[in-house]
Design an enzyme around this catalytic site. Sequence first.
Site, PDB file in Angstrom:
ATOM      1  N   GLU A 264     -35.695 -39.125  31.040  1.00 65.38           N
ATOM      2  CA  GLU A 264     -34.739 -38.577  30.074  1.00 65.38           C
ATOM      3  C   GLU A 264     -35.443 -37.572  29.188  1.00 65.38           C
ATOM      4  O   GLU A 264     -36.538 -37.823  28.694  1.00 65.38           O
ATOM      5  CB  GLU A 264     -34.153 -39.668  29.163  1.00 65.38           C
ATOM      6  CG  GLU A 264     -33.141 -40.587  29.779  1.00 65.38           C
ATOM      7  CD  GLU A 264     -32.543 -41.554  28.746  1.00 65.38           C
ATOM      8  OE1 GLU A 264     -32.394 -41.152  27.567  1.00 65.38           O
ATOM      9  OE2 GLU A 264     -32.255 -42.705  29.122  1.00 65.38           O
ATOM     10  N   GLU A 318     -20.415 -37.500  25.786  1.00 65.16           N
ATOM     11  CA  GLU A 318     -19.802 -38.821  25.963  1.00 65.16           C
ATOM     12  C   GLU A 318     -19.171 -39.268  24.644  1.00 65.16           C
ATOM     13  O   GLU A 318     -19.879 -39.640  23.708  1.00 65.16           O
ATOM     14  CB  GLU A 318     -20.856 -39.817  26.440  1.00 65.16           C
ATOM     15  CG  GLU A 318     -21.461 -39.444  27.788  1.00 65.16           C
ATOM     16  CD  GLU A 318     -22.651 -40.317  28.147  1.00 65.16           C
ATOM     17  OE1 GLU A 318     -22.450 -41.496  28.470  1.00 65.16           O
ATOM     18  OE2 GLU A 318     -23.786 -39.809  28.089  1.00 65.16           O
ATOM     19  N   LYS A 321     -19.940 -42.914  22.763  1.00 62.30           N
ATOM     20  CA  LYS A 321     -21.276 -43.383  22.417  1.00 62.30           C
ATOM     21  C   LYS A 321     -21.352 -43.632  20.914  1.00 62.30           C
ATOM     22  O   LYS A 321     -20.904 -42.809  20.105  1.00 62.30           O
ATOM     23  CB  LYS A 321     -22.347 -42.367  22.831  1.00 62.30           C
ATOM     24  CG  LYS A 321     -22.520 -42.227  24.337  1.00 62.30           C
ATOM     25  CD  LYS A 321     -23.851 -41.608  24.691  1.00 62.30           C
ATOM     26  CE  LYS A 321     -24.985 -42.572  24.456  1.00 62.30           C
ATOM     27  NZ  LYS A 321     -26.284 -42.062  24.935  1.00 62.30           N
ATOM     28  N   GLU A 327     -25.466 -38.178  19.319  1.00 63.72           N
ATOM     29  CA  GLU A 327     -25.372 -39.056  20.482  1.00 63.72           C
ATOM     30  C   GLU A 327     -24.209 -38.672  21.398  1.00 63.72           C
ATOM     31  O   GLU A 327     -24.247 -38.929  22.598  1.00 63.72           O
ATOM     32  CB  GLU A 327     -25.223 -40.511  20.038  1.00 63.72           C
ATOM     33  CG  GLU A 327     -26.493 -41.130  19.497  1.00 63.72           C
ATOM     34  CD  GLU A 327     -27.578 -41.236  20.553  1.00 63.72           C
ATOM     35  OE1 GLU A 327     -27.272 -41.657  21.685  1.00 63.72           O
ATOM     36  OE2 GLU A 327     -28.733 -40.881  20.256  1.00 63.72           O
TER      37      GLU A 327
END
Length: 476
Positions: A264, A318, A321, A327
């Site tokens: 990541e 997203e 999240k 985030e």
Amino acid sequence: MASHAFSILILLLSAIAVSDAAGSVGINYGRVANNLPSQDKVVRLLKSQGVTKVKIFDTDPAVLSALKNSGISVVVCLPNEQLASAAGDQSFADNWVQTSISKYYPATKIEAIAIGNEIISANVTDETKFLVPAMKAIQTSLVKFKLDSNIKVSSPIAMTCLGNSYPSSAGSFKQELVDVAIKPMLDFLKQTGSYLMVNIYPFFAYEGNSNQISLDYALFKQNPGVVDSGNGVKYNSLFDAQLDAVFASLSALKFDDMKVVVTETGWPSAGDVAETGASQANAATYNGNLVRRVMTGNGTPLRPKDPLNVYIFALFNENQKPGPTSERNYGLFYPNMQRVYNIPLSKQGLDGNFIPPMNSGKSGSRPPSTINGSRSSGGMTKILGQTWCLSNHNTDRQKLQEALDYACGEGGADCGPIQSNGACFNPDSLEAHASYAFNSYYQKKARVSGSCYFDGAAYVSMQPPLFGNCQYPTGY
């Protein structure tokens, strides 16, 4: 004197030990959202962008089925909440491998299993003691189903498990984690021929220390560099420095040959007021330069021969999240599959064959249809291989203006046609003028890799730009 000589030796080795093997760029396909496209559409999107590696955070049947026969390699994950079950019950591990792995392999190219995510981080937790037993149980199952030679088992660690990361040469793991988890895991990885997974986010380091860390250093931009006081090596990117801190930590435990994959890394395109550096421009710069660094560079100063293999976080924004705004804004794409910003994601893209996805909202960016070896759009036909360089409409105006000024000045682009009396002055917009200047520069550079980037302010288009009646040159 000896230290100085050693520093020179390191620099010389870094200069001559050039890796012939290019690195690879994959993408994390997270799905903590309620508005994402279907799995089949996602696979088509990945293929259209030249992405050949993807990492998911579970073994969702719909995702694994959609990836079948796609040619895309997959890293799957045994979720954190299942570690205890796998560690304590071999039959659970056997059943999980049978239903989640062997059922799909080899049609779905599963290449590795991540056991949990960041189980090894800042502190010893209840989960820590389950990690290596769970890894061993899954490995035993892979052997049982004759999958162990093709599928590796590992586990992503967080940078917070390092007790020291600066300078890079003094990198070391936290002592309280070494005997409990890190050393046993590294022994397992070595015995099974696997590699270490690590999550590296220069954004977090910059966000917490923006008064000490240069933004250019964090974004792979030109900067004076930071000299490692331990060995004299100069680093020009925080990413390289952080990765070398991991390598130094491994060497301190006598695992000098342990391979590492960055599972990541990324940069958010939006954040809260306190999240210094979170912006669309910075995200485009970091990820764009990361791809270029991986695809065209060598290894790090401590491991110059090792190609860099990374997975960008993440494919989509997203919306479910938890946590700060950042985030929910790491995605390269919005859920409607429009790009958040334009960067190439493959070597082909870097070489000038990047096709923006559909409905990007930019003039002339709709992918044309293919007819008899040519591409046609609105009655305009072009031969395959012909490309133009256009401005990225997601770039902030100041950055776009600075890129335009560079192209028309030091860059040597022919900007006469976009002056007030020029043939391409209209439409009189910054986006149109920048596109003309960028394209002129790109064509004069013979469309070589990297000549259409402008720090993320430009992208390569495979169809003619549509800005009024202006004719964009295709060669000089």
